[in-house]
Write a protein that holds these residues in place. Structure first.
Motif, PDB file in Angstrom:
ATOM      1  N   UNK A 126       0.743  -1.592   0.199  1.00  0.00           N
ATOM      2  CA  UNK A 126      -0.062  -0.364   0.234  1.00  0.00           C
ATOM      3  C   UNK A 126       1.046   1.477  -0.162  1.00  0.00           C
ATOM      4  N   UNK A 127       0.293   2.307  -0.602  1.00  0.00           N
ATOM      5  CA  UNK A 127       1.237   3.525  -0.402  1.00  0.00           C
ATOM      6  C   UNK A 127       1.536   4.343   0.692  1.00  0.00           C
ATOM      7  N   UNK A 128       1.607   3.459   1.746  1.00  0.00           N
ATOM      8  CA  UNK A 128       1.875   3.985   3.058  1.00  0.00           C
ATOM      9  C   UNK A 128       3.194   4.158   3.365  1.00  0.00           C
ATOM     10  N   UNK A 129       3.353   5.422   4.237  1.00  0.00           N
ATOM     11  CA  UNK A 129       4.789   6.307   4.900  1.00  0.00           C
ATOM     12  C   UNK A 129       5.103   5.022   5.924  1.00  0.00           C
ATOM     13  N   UNK A 130       6.556   4.690   6.276  1.00  0.00           N
ATOM     14  CA  UNK A 130       6.754   3.874   7.025  1.00  0.00           C
ATOM     15  C   UNK A 130       5.684   3.620   8.591  1.00  0.00           C
ATOM     16  N   UNK A 131       6.252   5.302   8.963  1.00  0.00           N
ATOM     17  CA  UNK A 131       5.297   5.386  10.188  1.00  0.00           C
ATOM     18  C   UNK A 131       4.095   4.618  10.356  1.00  0.00           C
ATOM     19  N   UNK A 132       3.544   4.891   9.559  1.00  0.00           N
ATOM     20  CA  UNK A 132       2.046   4.451   9.064  1.00  0.00           C
ATOM     21  C   UNK A 132       1.992   2.824   8.656  1.00  0.00           C
ATOM     22  N   UNK A 133       2.361   2.184   8.451  1.00  0.00           N
ATOM     23  CA  UNK A 133       2.659   0.683   8.004  1.00  0.00           C
ATOM     24  C   UNK A 133       2.942   0.064   9.477  1.00  0.00           C
ATOM     25  N   UNK A 134       3.886   0.422  10.433  1.00  0.00           N
ATOM     26  CA  UNK A 134       3.981   0.388  11.822  1.00  0.00           C
ATOM     27  C   UNK A 134       2.553   0.298  12.557  1.00  0.00           C
ATOM     28  N   UNK A 135       2.612   1.039  12.127  1.00  0.00           N
ATOM     29  CA  UNK A 135       1.234   1.398  12.920  1.00  0.00           C
ATOM     30  C   UNK A 135      -0.005   0.219  12.584  1.00  0.00           C
ATOM     31  N   UNK A 136       0.067   0.215  11.331  1.00  0.00           N
ATOM     32  CA  UNK A 136      -1.451  -0.591  10.732  1.00  0.00           C
ATOM     33  C   UNK A 136      -0.791  -2.029  11.377  1.00  0.00           C
ATOM     34  N   UNK A 137       0.506  -2.252  11.495  1.00  0.00           N
ATOM     35  CA  UNK A 137       1.009  -4.244  11.789  1.00  0.00           C
ATOM     36  C   UNK A 137       1.254  -3.822  13.013  1.00  0.00           C
TER      37      UNK A 137
END
Length: 389
Positions: A126-137
């Motif tokens: 997904x076109x997410x920032x590294x920080x957003x991916x960390x939050x999602x996971x």
């Protein structure tokens, strides 16, 4: 003394030394097998071979050897299912295609973990920032703060002890039901009552029967409890956690034995009195009434998840449930000494009254053949009438 002679007879009627020795031997064998099983299982188990057709990094799943293959080898991998590979996993249009030769229970273990792996791959795309991916996971943290050290572990162990005690009580109650029902109805059908009543009084007869069978039920509970403790001990040793110590003091254990013993006498008194009123156990509908003593156990079971609650507090004082509720409550919380004493006195008073009432019903029913006493007469005898000596 006739009472003790009857009690010893009823106890020895079901107690067999050979059976007890075999049971203890099986317990020790189970302890050895439980302790060595994890090592044996590790030695015997083979990892399942899985071919993962994907360019993404393969997951690591215990019990499975996952080999990553490029997409151009998919056909080759599929042709080897059942011989080279136990599973071939492909990803097509964000869907997992899992190919196996036949259905097997172990496939249920790997499927959700592969789904979790694929979901993480999709999130990574997904076109997410590294920080957003960390939050999602990452799941949000939750911290429980206990003022008393090791209270969470202790609470879990106490719940396990309470559950085990309830299981033992169920075993004791149903053992008393089976033995008491069989003993009294068999003696009544075989017409041995007349001979026995010429030698002993009905009160000595029922008291001895209650005491003997209650002792055997207590023995069955202690034997089963020892077996369960050895099982838990074996699991603890197998996991490398060392010896498991019961989270109860000697006083709490002695109190539990006291309350449970009185509870068995209470329940078996009811069963002895009522069983004598059944003429033909194969056709009598009254047999169902003898399951009433299981009701207190069901009530205590419904409240045992909140030992600090008001309901458990009441049940530990009420004499028809205190024999089960008080030991469980003591295993979880601190009980004031005066509450323990009041509960014990109420239980003793209830036992004395119920045994006296059961003796009257026993004398009424044991002399009747070919018919069963009317419910009105049964109730009157249970509540009011006195036994004629």
């Amino acid at each position: 003394m006739n009472l003790w002679a009857i009690a010893v007879f009823e106890f020895q009627r079901y107690f067999k030394w050979k059976q007890e020795i075999i049971s203890l031997g099986l317990m020790l064998l189970s302890l050895v097998l439980m302790s060595t099983w994890p090592l044996l299982k590790t030695w015997l188990d083979n990892d399942y071979k899985v071919a993962l057709i994907s360019n993404a990094a393969s997951p690591s799943i215990s019990g499975f050897q996952i080999s990553q293959l490029p997409p151009d080898l998919a056909d080759t991998a599929l042709s080897g299912v059942g011989e080279v590979w136990d599973l071939v996993v492909q990803v097509k249009d964000n869907t997992l295609l899992i190919t196996a030769e036949s259905s097997a229970s172990w496939q249920d273990k790997i499927t959700p973990q592969l789904q979790d792996w694929l979901q993480k791959q999709r999130i990574a795309q997904l076109p997410l920032t590294a920080e957003q991916k960390t939050i999602v996971n990452t799941l949000p943290e939750a911290q429980l703060i206990f003022l008393k050290k090791d209270s969470a572990k202790q609470n879990k162990e106490q719940q396990m002890v309470s559950g085990g005690l309830l299981i033992l009580l169920v075993i004791g109650v149903f053992s008393g039901f089976g033995f008491m029902f069989t003993a009294i109805t068999t003696e009544k059908q075989q017409r041995v009552t007349e001979q026995l009543l010429t030698l002993i009084s009905t009160r000595e007869w029922i008291d001895g029967k209650i005491l003997g069978i209650s002792l055997f039920c207590l023995k069955s509970m202690l034997t089963t409890g020892l077996f369960l403790y050895l099982m838990v001990q074996a699991v603890s040793l197998a996991k490398g956690k060392g010896m498991f110590l019961l989270p109860i003091t000697a006083w709490e254990l002695a109190s539990a034995v006291l309350f449970v013993s009185l509870g068995l006498l209470l329940i078996n008194s009811f069963m002895a009195g009522f069983a004598a009123t059944i003429d033909d156990p194969n056709h009598s509908s009254r047999s169902l009434v003898m399951f009433l003593p299981t009701v207190p156990l069901g009530v205590v079971f419904s409240a045992m998840d909140n030992a600090e609650g008001s309901l458990m507090h009441i049940l530990s004082l009420f004499p028809l449930t205190s024999f089960a509720a008080m030991p469980m409550r003591m295993a979880s919380v601190s009980v004031p000494w005066w509450e323990w004493l009041v509960s014990l006195l109420l239980l003793l008073a209830c036992l004395f009254w119920l045994k006296s009432a059961a003796s009257r019903v026993f004398e009424l029913g044991i002399r009747m053949y070919g018919k069963e006493p009317e419910w009105s007469l049964l109730l009157k005898t249970f509540l009011f009438a006195r036994v004629k000596e």
